[in-house]
Design an enzyme around this catalytic site. Sequence first.
Site, PDB file in Angstrom:
ATOM      1  N   SER A   1      19.525  57.399  79.443  1.00 22.31           N
ATOM      2  CA  SER A   1      21.016  58.263  80.145  1.00 22.31           C
ATOM      3  C   SER A   1      20.953  59.101  81.191  1.00 22.31           C
ATOM      4  O   SER A   1      20.350  60.315  80.786  1.00 22.31           O
ATOM      5  CB  SER A   1      21.584  57.683  78.864  1.00 22.31           C
ATOM      6  OG  SER A   1      22.941  58.830  79.653  1.00 22.31           O
TER       7      SER A   1
ATOM      8  N   ASP B   1       6.959  82.232 109.487  1.00 22.30           N
ATOM      9  CA  ASP B   1       6.089  81.403 110.278  1.00 22.30           C
ATOM     10  C   ASP B   1       6.277  80.900 111.350  1.00 22.30           C
ATOM     11  O   ASP B   1       7.726  81.803 111.912  1.00 22.30           O
ATOM     12  CB  ASP B   1       5.256  79.764 109.544  1.00 22.30           C
ATOM     13  CG  ASP B   1       4.604  79.709 109.555  1.00 22.30           C
ATOM     14  OD1 ASP B   1       3.585  80.044 110.867  1.00 22.30           O
ATOM     15  OD2 ASP B   1       3.659  78.619 109.208  1.00 22.30           O
TER      16      ASP B   1
ATOM     17  N   ARG C   1      13.672  78.056 112.060  1.00 20.10           N
ATOM     18  CA  ARG C   1      12.713  77.920 113.201  1.00 20.10           C
ATOM     19  C   ARG C   1      13.334  77.279 114.680  1.00 20.10           C
ATOM     20  O   ARG C   1      14.653  76.634 113.926  1.00 20.10           O
ATOM     21  CB  ARG C   1      11.739  77.118 113.433  1.00 20.10           C
ATOM     22  CG  ARG C   1      11.486  75.956 112.408  1.00 20.10           C
ATOM     23  CD  ARG C   1      10.166  75.903 111.850  1.00 20.10           C
ATOM     24  NE  ARG C   1      10.622  75.629 110.013  1.00 20.10           N
ATOM     25  CZ  ARG C   1       9.912  74.601 109.768  1.00 20.10           C
ATOM     26  NH1 ARG C   1       7.885  74.349 110.076  1.00 20.10           N
ATOM     27  NH2 ARG C   1      10.301  74.153 107.948  1.00 20.10           N
TER      28      ARG C   1
ATOM     29  N   GLU D   1      -3.696  81.825 105.559  1.00 22.02           N
ATOM     30  CA  GLU D   1      -2.462  80.500 105.218  1.00 22.02           C
ATOM     31  C   GLU D   1      -2.689  79.357 105.317  1.00 22.02           C
ATOM     32  O   GLU D   1      -2.918  78.296 104.743  1.00 22.02           O
ATOM     33  CB  GLU D   1      -0.836  80.955 105.878  1.00 22.02           C
ATOM     34  CG  GLU D   1       0.047  79.647 105.664  1.00 22.02           C
ATOM     35  CD  GLU D   1       0.109  78.889 106.950  1.00 22.02           C
ATOM     36  OE1 GLU D   1       0.947  78.246 106.563  1.00 22.02           O
ATOM     37  OE2 GLU D   1      -0.542  78.267 107.669  1.00 22.02           O
TER      38      GLU D   1
ATOM     39  N   HIS E   1       9.558  75.079  89.411  1.00 24.98           N
ATOM     40  CA  HIS E   1      10.946  75.151  89.634  1.00 24.98           C
ATOM     41  C   HIS E   1      11.302  73.641  89.453  1.00 24.98           C
ATOM     42  O   HIS E   1      10.672  72.931  90.042  1.00 24.98           O
ATOM     43  CB  HIS E   1      10.939  75.448  91.366  1.00 24.98           C
ATOM     44  CG  HIS E   1      12.336  75.747  91.390  1.00 24.98           C
ATOM     45  ND1 HIS E   1      13.581  74.451  91.082  1.00 24.98           N
ATOM     46  CD2 HIS E   1      13.388  76.911  92.484  1.00 24.98           C
ATOM     47  CE1 HIS E   1      14.484  76.061  92.290  1.00 24.98           C
ATOM     48  NE2 HIS E   1      14.262  76.524  92.400  1.00 24.98           N
TER      49      HIS E   1
ATOM     50  N   ASP F   1      21.904  91.325  88.975  1.00 29.14           N
ATOM     51  CA  ASP F   1      20.929  91.134  88.578  1.00 29.14           C
ATOM     52  C   ASP F   1      21.280  89.296  88.037  1.00 29.14           C
ATOM     53  O   ASP F   1      20.751  88.942  88.846  1.00 29.14           O
ATOM     54  CB  ASP F   1      20.900  91.983  86.759  1.00 29.14           C
ATOM     55  CG  ASP F   1      20.479  93.043  87.058  1.00 29.14           C
ATOM     56  OD1 ASP F   1      19.649  93.793  88.244  1.00 29.14           O
ATOM     57  OD2 ASP F   1      20.368  94.000  86.716  1.00 29.14           O
TER      58      ASP F   1
END
Lengths: 732, 732
Positions: free
Chosen positions: A610, A435, A518, A406, A671, A648
């Site tokens: 716009s 992590d 975390r 990592e 994304h 689904d």
Amino acid sequence: SRSKATLRVWLVCPGLLGCFLLGFLTGWFTKLTEKNPNSPYISQNVRQKLVAEMKAENIRKFLRSFTKLPHLAGTEQNLLLAKKIQGQWKEFGLDSAELVNYDVLLSYPNEKQPNYISIIDDQGNEVFNTSLFEPPPQGYENLPQHCFFLSAQADLVYVNYGRTEDFFKLEREMGINCTGKIVIARYGKIFRGNKVKNAILAGAQGIILYSDPADYCAPGVAAYPGGWNLPGGGVQHGNVLNLNGAGDPLTPGYPAKEYAFRYKVNEGVGIPKIPVHPIGYHDAEVLLRAMGGPAAPDNSWKGSLNVPYNIGPGFTGNSSTRSVLIHYSRTTNYLLHSPHKNTTYNHTPIHQNYSLSGHRDSWVFGGIDPTTGAAVLQEIVRSFGKMKLEGWRPRRTVIFASWDAEEFGLLGSTEWAEENAKVLQERAVAYINTDSSIEGNYTLRVDCTPLLYKLVYNLTKEILSPDEGYENKSLYESWLEKDPASENNSYPRINKLGSGSDFEAYFQRLGIASGRARYTKNRKADKFSNYPVYHTVYETFELVEKFYDPTFQKQLTIAQLRGKLVYELADSQVIPFDCRDYGEALKGYSNRIYKLAKKHAEQLKLYKVSFDPLFSAVVNFSKAAAEFHGRLEQVDKKDSVAVRIMNDQLMLIERAFTDPLGLPGRKFYRHVIFAPSSHNKYAGESFPGIYDAMFDIESKADQHEAWEEVKRQISIAAFTVQAAAGTLQEVA
Amino acid sequence: SRSKATLRVWLVCPGLLGCFLLGFLTGWFTKLTEKNPNSPYISQNVRQKLVAEMKAENIRKFLRSFTKLPHLAGTEQNLLLAKKIQGQWKEFGLDSAELVNYDVLLSYPNEKQPNYISIIDDQGNEVFNTSLFEPPPQGYENLPQHCFFLSAQADLVYVNYGRTEDFFKLEREMGINCTGKIVIARYGKIFRGNKVKNAILAGAQGIILYSDPADYCAPGVAAYPGGWNLPGGGVQHGNVLNLNGAGDPLTPGYPAKEYAFRYKVNEGVGIPKIPVHPIGYHDAEVLLRAMGGPAAPDNSWKGSLNVPYNIGPGFTGNSSTRSVLIHYSRTTNYLLHSPHKNTTYNHTPIHQNYSLSGHRDSWVFGGIDPTTGAAVLQEIVRSFGKMKLEGWRPRRTVIFASWDAEEFGLLGSTEWAEENAKVLQERAVAYINTDSSIEGNYTLRVDCTPLLYKLVYNLTKEILSPDEGYENKSLYESWLEKDPASENNSYPRINKLGSGSDFEAYFQRLGIASGRARYTKNRKADKFSNYPVYHTVYETFELVEKFYDPTFQKQLTIAQLRGKLVYELADSQVIPFDCRDYGEALKGYSNRIYKLAKKHAEQLKLYKVSFDPLFSAVVNFSKAAAEFHGRLEQVDKKDSVAVRIMNDQLMLIERAFTDPLGLPGRKFYRHVIFAPSSHNKYAGESFPGIYDAMFDIESKADQHEAWEEVKRQISIAAFTVQAAAGTLQEVA
């Protein structure tokens, strides 16, 4: 109705004789075996029993055990640790535990010729050298040192944190040109790789990174081992690659298996072409003390060393003829191929699945990062194993993974995601990162997809707060009180996902609903960056036990939350996502980006920009989400096909926000709603395409073209949101 | 268990007052309504009844009705045709029929200043001009002419078919440089857009395309209307874009909706920057007759005009001072935005679905292309409607679509695929194309994914052959006898899918299992290209009725096959794909590409190029396919979730072969196993990445780099096949 009597775990394995390892640990529970007569009874109790099974003392033992030796990716120690974890996972009762191997590019310092920085006088003499090693903490003296950083001689320029705005200030306001200079930047605020990228863009021929006490020492706290502050010889390790989600730099987009095509190292993704070297503040003080040039433009440019924080370039007074030399003797670029001649393949038969994964490799001992996470993972696996041994099976396959490398750029997790992309896109329900479970001890911090907001809030209401003064109150209550959301203080804050840990490939590239949780510091009061000894040799077991979490209750709390997330995602009949929260989030993000745009009201008019299509799409999404949710509440739970169809759709909502074409110049960030900020990889940016197109727009040469790109990005965002709404429509 | 009582059709609608239209017709049948007591009984008979319902006479009537007027994309006539079809689909009983609108870039000739070509003497006089219009056939005289082709003055070079190998011959063997010249290429062999691309690469400043009688006249056949040969004034229309799957040139990757961002026309995808003009062979003869320079290198460069087929450049003898001028007065680039101010969205709630779609627009009357397909589609829709009115419902949604602007680059189908990509990728089972149902009348031609081989073979065994001399024999028998596969003559030939029709976005970009079927000419005996009057004004109803299919039995046969494909794909409990055939196909393709590579045996050794990973992956795929198939045969058909899980895997096999990164330089071609050939869009190439990397490899400047790219492509192919095998593993 599907049933399998196996529980498996996959584990890391070495690429070559113990000197290199990468991979993951996975284990999965298959669906409830209908033939098991005890299961229904057991199932009912699992929710409670699972959490009751987890013990702070076990987390302590795992942390102690896992942090005795350094476990840098690719080293024998880390292989041994992988095997140890594998053995334990098998004992715990997982169906299988396997090692998976990738051969990736790693980089180690040349230990016989360590890198350092000198001040050179006009005769070429080295009048000052920075230290070669961090002074190791007591009890750890005989251990090898590891440092991953990449010769340049020039005058120094001080660039504050090396942020985009810092370089703007230097170049645009102060007229200071960094071309050909060595820049020195303090650590903190943003991902170090962004500092390096900015330095390269500014034309620097080298960059020195240092930890300023202003950012790495809390007031009134002693340096380690007396306290948890960074000692003057402590050096923050860390990779400086600008991978933008590519994983292994030599195999972007594809898994680094034996048969993979590899680019040459000089063609690799994101590898800086200038030397980069990190130092501690004792050494930095010497370099900064004699600097000349203009003074720091304001206090925000001043750290807390006893130096003037002049900008340079170069030294002043007696030292004015001196320059700085980075001795970059050469990092060893390892590319180790597997010795196997035959191409072999392993596969993951994954049904709709749920994953809990975090990394195992660390820069040195990994006392906090990642082992407070790895220890928590171990206790969770143990507890799930216990439930399994008692006869329980989750509805969905659960994969546990212990990622390697990592620290070198999310390599293990990304390669595995690349290898299994198709199956994951078809069937993955969620990914929870594990992590470090602490980076402070003040309150909870959660970063996740809006789909998980409701579940996180609900689960934190069921967990007791470990905070002093909150006895018998819920985690939700202490969290809400200590860190309410800025936009609506009746909920605790939840952050957007950026990057900086192994969820990246799963969320930003594949569009799998993800989250992380975390314990953190007090964002308002604690002004130091990270935790002071982050990524140094001082991250030890003792650091955690003496200063951060002596009772291990904070870590236990995180184990409970992560464990409950796993349980609910894996075993609920209906996947516990609430898509209405995504609609609300999108509304907030679109308002925010429009607010930013309105600062250029004239240009919006002039160039006919716009945001209406985006607003319209967001409204449509929210409407589709509300309707979907209504149908979900009405669904006949006895109709397994009907439930499956809706599951689904739920599973694929996050996927619907991805664009295979990726973001401009960052094709592995697919994304459209979230991406790591282009200015700080750690932070999540919403509508990143539009944001980046608008960033610093006034400075762009062709305003028409610049606004055309904004329009293009708005159009893509509107289309994507609209298409996502389409996936929520009733399945006929 | 899902049930909806609606049947819908979508239809094209105009972008602006009747002068522009694009879109599609879809209709769908939702799943069997359990509440309908008659359904099980009706369902049993549908397989037979559906085919019995189809009548040749109806196809004839539809063809007659649809070909009375030209229906070029974007014209009022084509809008009226769309509305007519919409009305009929509603009458037939579909649940809905809707018009969907996209605003795309179209291009028409300037009718007041038509394009033509002149021979110019040394005084600048036009001593010869090509004709401005095709002479219209009798009965159609008062109709407008349409021609889609895009000023250049230079010497002519004759480039044969304008193929890659033709330009190699000219440049490498004959030393003829086309830079700054106007090239003249004969139609045939490859997609005209590839000829234009090759001309541009060769540096030409213009290109003339003509139809040589050698390619467009069959021996002993009269020119239309006396026979089916091309008259000397006939000109083949057609687009010359190199879109590589982008759809609308101004909105690559995204649907051309009101809110879409549009590139400027000069930034559009694939638009040639040189004038292109098509002519008939009467005009071509004049241009070719006086050409000088070297003689045609061999007979394969000679057509059948009474000219020497000299290469040029330029004219000889008295004409040597003359040059050629293309009058390219300017095509009108239409970009019409919808007048609607509000952004509105329509959505397709699609369950696992099956689509039958073809285009409706044509260059002129579209007598064969596409209307023999559109008429067949109409009869299929009518027959399905009949079954529905009798109470039947298919298990899966069926979408019928009538695409617009196929002739301008598959625009309607691609835009709709872009708009609905997410839902299609999640749920689409298959796509069957219904362009022209005949291009000849000799035997069947099928191009499809290997997943459909078995189904196509089985269905053709159930259909009677329409061929003379095959009375009472099956279509399979006449097909097998007339066109056995080259590699195994115990099966009829099935071709790979390339492009050139609307399946492209569905198969090559989205990875949806696709197929097409039509009647074709005798590939061995008939040496003319296409059918002679292809894409001319002479494609009329009479052409079909008098010469190609007087009884309409060939078209009925195609209707039966396409209809049965729809029925089986939409209504079988288990999706009728056989993945073992994909394994066999991959084996053949990998052997073929390796055989090609072995021509460079020394280089393979020198550059360490191994195909082993690919072979290994193919073996693994075949093994996984066999195991999958074994499990499929064992699946408990009463367990609806178990069946659904396997159907999901079947549905996603084709998707597993796609790579979101796309092929090199052709990002919208994402299928790693198949792509339109880079040298001829119409043809399907297997392992196109490897093939292209190896193509003409000796000529590449840097051999090391060239072979590295081959290795990279092998690695990607191996990975993709292996990942596809992974998706077939048992779902735990």
